[in-house]
Design a protein around this motif. Structure first.
Motif, PDB file in Angstrom:
ATOM      1  N   LEU A   1      11.037  -2.774  -4.956  1.00 37.48           N
ATOM      2  CA  LEU A   1      11.759  -2.701  -3.686  1.00 37.48           C
ATOM      3  C   LEU A   1      13.176  -2.174  -3.870  1.00 37.48           C
ATOM      4  O   LEU A   1      13.693  -1.458  -3.011  1.00 37.48           O
ATOM      5  N   ASP A   2      13.809  -2.534  -4.991  1.00 34.85           N
ATOM      6  CA  ASP A   2      15.165  -2.069  -5.263  1.00 34.85           C
ATOM      7  C   ASP A   2      15.186  -0.705  -5.946  1.00 34.85           C
ATOM      8  O   ASP A   2      16.261  -0.182  -6.258  1.00 34.85           O
ATOM      9  N   LYS A   3      13.968  -0.161  -6.220  1.00 27.66           N
ATOM     10  CA  LYS A   3      13.808   1.153  -6.848  1.00 27.66           C
ATOM     11  C   LYS A   3      14.350   1.203  -8.280  1.00 27.66           C
ATOM     12  O   LYS A   3      14.667   2.274  -8.798  1.00 27.66           O
ATOM     13  N   SER A   4      14.468   0.032  -8.906  1.00 29.14           N
ATOM     14  CA  SER A   4      14.834   0.012 -10.322  1.00 29.14           C
ATOM     15  C   SER A   4      13.583   0.164 -11.189  1.00 29.14           C
ATOM     16  O   SER A   4      13.686   0.393 -12.403  1.00 29.14           O
ATOM     17  N   LEU A   5      12.404   0.037 -10.579  1.00 27.93           N
ATOM     18  CA  LEU A   5      11.123   0.268 -11.243  1.00 27.93           C
ATOM     19  C   LEU A   5      10.270   1.179 -10.373  1.00 27.93           C
ATOM     20  O   LEU A   5      10.302   1.068  -9.145  1.00 27.93           O
TER      21      LEU A   5
ATOM     22  N   LEU B   1       0.824  -1.209   0.000  1.00 30.82           N
ATOM     23  CA  LEU B   1       0.000   0.000   0.000  1.00 30.82           C
ATOM     24  C   LEU B   1       0.859   1.260   0.000  1.00 30.82           C
ATOM     25  O   LEU B   1       0.594   2.209  -0.735  1.00 30.82           O
ATOM     26  N   SER B   2       1.903   1.256   0.831  1.00 32.53           N
ATOM     27  CA  SER B   2       2.773   2.438   0.906  1.00 32.53           C
ATOM     28  C   SER B   2       3.520   2.650  -0.404  1.00 32.53           C
ATOM     29  O   SER B   2       3.703   3.789  -0.851  1.00 32.53           O
ATOM     30  N   LEU B   3       3.940   1.555  -1.054  1.00 35.46           N
ATOM     31  CA  LEU B   3       4.607   1.681  -2.351  1.00 35.46           C
ATOM     32  C   LEU B   3       3.650   2.267  -3.393  1.00 35.46           C
ATOM     33  O   LEU B   3       4.020   3.152  -4.169  1.00 35.46           O
TER      34      LEU B   3
ATOM     35  N   ALA C   1       8.687  -7.900 -10.776  1.00 30.92           N
ATOM     36  CA  ALA C   1       8.196  -6.528 -10.638  1.00 30.92           C
ATOM     37  C   ALA C   1       8.284  -6.050  -9.195  1.00 30.92           C
ATOM     38  O   ALA C   1       8.700  -4.906  -8.930  1.00 30.92           O
ATOM     39  N   VAL C   2       7.916  -6.916  -8.250  1.00 35.24           N
ATOM     40  CA  VAL C   2       7.995  -6.542  -6.834  1.00 35.24           C
ATOM     41  C   VAL C   2       9.451  -6.296  -6.436  1.00 35.24           C
ATOM     42  O   VAL C   2       9.770  -5.321  -5.743  1.00 35.24           O
TER      43      VAL C   2
END
Length: 317
Positions: free
Chosen positions: A296-300, A252-254, A291-292
């Motif tokens: 999380l790694d901020k590559s997407l 949700l926060s993402l 995708a997840v």
């Protein structure tokens, strides 16, 4: 037979509360002072008073003297704890109560127990459960898995309560993976809901995420029926639809572009990274997991993650 629960978080506390109705039980926590005084875990599980037969201690040696030990420890810290205390855990019955995949190795909790304490009788307790429900005596059903049928039967009898019903299996790999992989899908579903994509998108993610879970389970040699049970489909349903799930709340926060509490343990984050690595090496098709991990790694970012799923080639179901 004596039982200890190691880990003073919400789930460990809840298990100790539930099992204390069956007889004396010890809960070990690193800093139990507040719980000892108030007879309640006010920080992690408020309004759930401790039964008289539940002892709380910071004395690890006392807790390790039990023959059956429930390991309600963070997944990524399980191996180091077992390694540090392997001599005290020799020949004990060790029940993992954590869900996830080790980031460094891709191993599940039963595999880690077997590697670090070979003489132990290893098992895992997993399935759709929120700590508050267990502690308050609300009906809950879980999977108890051990490769040793006799151990599974003994633990099933020992750990079942009037409101906590256990189903046993010898498929520890399936039970491990069900509890771990559903957390990745819960993050994806939370992201979709946080970004305002709607209930239909969540249903699609749950369905296709379940297909990814089955794919990885087959690769690891698990029984497909295990994934259809409590530790797979059951846990997936709960964690993908409720804000009681930390993994769902992280999603949700993402989706909302909000900052998530860094002090909250979310096992699905490390699991997503670990499983993405395994899938890539094995050539497994797991686009939701990828995708997840990218989020999380901020590559997407969220839009890029959605586009990566929607623009995949059309195929048969």
């Amino acid at each position: 037979m004596s039982i200890s629960v190691l880990g003073g978080g919400a789930f460990g506390t809840a298990l100790a509360i539930a099992l204390a109705g069956q007889g004396p039980i010890t809960l070990w926590a690193r800093d139990p002072s507040d719980m000892e005084t108030k007879r309640e875990n006010t920080k992690r599980l408020p309004n759930c008073p401790f039964p008289d037969q539940m002892a709380v201690t910071g004395n690890l040696a006392q807790a390790l003297s039990a023959q059956t030990i429930l390991l309600a420890l963070p997944m990524q810290k399980l191996r180091s704890f077992l390694r540090d205390h392997a001599l005290d855990l020799n020949s004990k019955t060790l029940v993992a109560c954590c869900k996830g995949v080790e980031l460094a190795t891709g191993a599940g909790p039963v595999q880690i127990i077997t590697e670090e304490v070979p003489s132990a009788h290893a098992a895992i307790l997993t399935g759709p459960s929120f700590a508050a429900d267990i502690a308050r005596g609300l009906p809950t059903a879980l999977t108890l898995a051990s490769q040793d049928e006799d151990i599974a039967r003994r633990l099933q009898k020992q750990l079942t309560t009037p409101t906590l019903r256990l189903y046993r299996t010898t498929d520890t790999v399936g039970a491990e993976l069900g509890g771990a992989l559903k957390n990745i899908v819960a993050i994806a579903c939370g992201t979709a809901m946080g970004a305002g994509m709607g209930e239909s998108a969540r249903a699609a993610l749950m369905t296709r995420g379940y297909a990814e879970m089955q794919r990885m389970a087959a690769y690891r040699g698990a029984d497909a029926d295990t994934l259809a049970g409590l530790s797979g489909f059951g846990d997936l349903t709960l964690t993908c639809t409720s804000e009681g799930s930390r993994n769902y709340r992280l999603g949700l926060s993402l989706g909302r572009g909000e900052t998530f509490d860094a002090n909250t343990t979310v096992e699905g984050a490390a699991t997503a990274r670990a499983v993405a690595k395994v899938a890539k090496t094995a050539g497994l098709e797991m686009p939701i997991t990828m995708a997840v991990a990218g989020l999380l790694d901020k590559s997407l970012d969220v839009n890029a993650a959605v586009n990566s799923l929607l623009n995949r080639p059309l195929k048969e179901e």
